[in-house]
Design an enzyme around this catalytic site. Sequence first.
Site, PDB file in Angstrom:
ATOM      1  N   SER A 390      32.932 -21.464  84.788  1.00 21.82           N
ATOM      2  CA  SER A 390      31.725 -21.183  84.011  1.00 21.82           C
ATOM      3  C   SER A 390      31.497 -19.684  83.863  1.00 21.82           C
ATOM      4  CB  SER A 390      30.507 -21.837  84.653  1.00 21.82           C
ATOM      5  OG  SER A 390      30.385 -21.419  85.980  1.00 21.82           O
ATOM      6  N   GLU A 423      31.559 -26.331  75.951  1.00 16.05           N
ATOM      7  CA  GLU A 423      31.839 -24.978  75.477  1.00 16.05           C
ATOM      8  C   GLU A 423      33.355 -24.802  75.488  1.00 16.05           C
ATOM      9  OE1 GLU A 423      28.993 -21.115  76.358  1.00 16.05           O
ATOM     10  OE2 GLU A 423      29.819 -22.174  78.039  1.00 16.05           O
ATOM     11  N   ASN A 461      25.664 -19.595  79.624  1.00 13.87           N
ATOM     12  CA  ASN A 461      25.216 -18.927  80.857  1.00 13.87           C
ATOM     13  C   ASN A 461      24.843 -17.476  80.591  1.00 13.87           C
ATOM     14  OD1 ASN A 461      25.458 -21.190  82.336  1.00 13.87           O
ATOM     15  ND2 ASN A 461      27.432 -20.694  83.257  1.00 13.87           N
TER      16      ASN A 461
END
Length: 688
Positions: A390, A423, A461
């Site tokens: 991530s 994503e 994020n």
Amino acid sequence: LKESYEQALRRDDVKAIVLTGAKGKFSGGFDISAFGGIQDGTTPAPKRGYVSVEILSDTMEAARKPSVAAIDGLALGGGLEVAMACHARISTRTTQLGLPELQLGILPGFGGTQRLPRLVGLAKALEMMLTSKPVKGEEALSLGLVDAVVSPNELVDTARRWAIDMLERRKPWVSSLYKTDKLEPLPEAREILKFARAQTRRQAPNLKHPLLCIDAVEEGIVSGPVAGLWKEADVFDILVKSDTCRSLVHIFFAQRGTTKVPGVTDLGLKPRKIKNVAILGGGLMGSGIATALILSGYSVILKEVNNDFLQGGLGRVKANLQSRVKKGSMTQEKFDKTLSLLKGVLDYDSFRNVDMVIEAVIENISLKQQIFSDLEKYCPPHCILASNTSTIDLSLIGEKTKSQDRIIGAHFFSPAHVMPLLEIVRTQKTSPQAIVDLLDLGKKIKKTPVVVGNCTGFAVNRMFFPYTQAALLLVERGTDVYQIDKAITKFGMPMGPFRLCDLVGFGVAVATGTQFVMNFPERSYKSMLIPLMQEDKRAGETTRRGFYLYDNKRKASPDPELKKFIEKARDMAGVGIDPKLAKLSEKDILEMIFFPVVNETCRVLAEGIAVKAADLDIAGVMGMGFPPYRGGILFWADSLGSKYIFSRLSLWAKTYGGFFEPCPYMADKAAKGAPLSSSNNDSMQSRL
Ligand SMILES: C[C@H](O)CC(=O)SCCNC(=O)CCNC(=O)[C@H](O)C(C)(C)COP(=O)(O)OP(=O)(O)OC[C@H]1O[C@@H](n2cnc3c(N)ncnc32)[C@H](O)[C@@H]1OP(=O)(O)O
């Protein structure tokens, strides 16, 4: 339709009418792309009641000739409403019939609010409209929405015979608008309406249009269907121009636009067939991804480093499926079949047959580098090598391999089998073919894929790191933790920043926060509050203590002890209580939390991490639960104006420092008075 009907009604050789679609589909309803023109006044809105009264009721339903709808594929929104104005409906088993208009911020506007309750009863009609969920052929038959279910090749013939039978009085000739047998008696109907209103207010407190839809339904029940049709027309005219409708229509097209990636999806590449997928790591993410894949029929190999971890991972996948069986959304037979697609392994032997690997191990660069070197050895040359990282730079992960064209990010959101966003992260070396393949897989596992460039935190994020940091900055200066969460949830987020920290866990929150502090030191807010709470063995929901206290049903309640940690963090930060921040209004809280998010989103766009602003709107809605009825983060920001946001951020930057400093992209837009989402291709240095 009007002209054809008028012609059919005039001609003596036409006895009855069959209305059908083409290419296996009846109709997806009103052309949603026409709403934009109606909203900005470039397309004249149709005359009030033109379709619902003049065409559907007075021309079709009141005709001297019977008509039957032959429905295949789908009949949604206006499509179903046209079908309901026919005197009978024949569908196929797989046909989907529904009124999803509320999802677009409007209500069914071609008589649906009147005819559906009269065909299926008030309770079911409200359920179908309020949830926007379609029903399939068999259910529609049992509800009375269709009159027969046949195979596609018998469809038109059956409808034709049915129409003739009606003409010759062998079958009833029914006008749905005047049916009453399915309607509940008035006192019961009032109770149902009351219940629906209460539930709507609870579930969607920020939305008016579902309540207005219930009003239109009620008008028909109380004052008769014609009064109901006019009420529906009035409400439609108001709603189609509302901000909610604009936002939801934007989301509708933005969601479909994410799979259009210039320079990738316009090259004529066909997705390759992916059958076998391997997942490395059976933790929360790995097991969630495995669940999502087997649910869509992929064969999955789950690899772990030892038997204990492996059993843990397999157990989590099983539990994910079991919870579906418990809820009744999966049969035991389907459970067994789905689980049989999963195989656990401890080595790479079976990796020679896989088409894609998704690595989901802990966030450790050297471990990931080792894994990708191994994968290059054991997987076939066509195999896509994906990482679910991530935050870590994908170029670093693949640095030690020669396979950088097939290295790609497949960033799922937790829980991966539930959250709708995927994503897809590409580096400068990722091949378009690998992206096309992953886009296809994403669609097949029912995710909305968004293709983004490679940077710390990628899009979601990265956009949202200021969300928590702004909240921490405010709390250290005196704003109340629970007041912040309350203001943010009232705005429409599923949870406020502190409740979210508890949910993801302090370990993850600190690890991700550190990445941003390291990478963007000039604009990161460093707070010691969470580390201080960690010293007290608080880790969030898992330890039942975080910013909230949790009972054994996971119900959160405020913790009076929190004060002492805040005071300590305040001391360590060397700041005092700011009287202004200690009594911020809800509007100010909202702006001080979200404008830094807007600011970072502008940076992401300016750097070319995303192809277009609309992709970032979708990323925020699907990845963070930003309310879709506000259109996504930049769409919402543009409703407030770049000048206003810039001026607020500039003011706060003077008092509270670089965290609020507006980025050059925003400054530029504000100076020009331009929307933040307007494309800026010349100044964009695309990293894609
Ligand atoms: C007055 C009336 O009451 C008002 C109305 O009828 S409002 C409209 C109500 N209808 C709807 O809400 C249905 C919306 N559409 C859908 O749910 C889905 O598109 C669908 C189930 C029909 C098909 O789904 P799927 O097969 O996955 O294809 P999907 O990619 O969504 O759509 C295919 C294309 O049709 C377009 N499209 C679908 N329905 C449309 C509509 N009602 N109007 C305009 N375009 C539409 C999509 O934008 C997409 O265009 P693109 O290829 O350029 O991206």
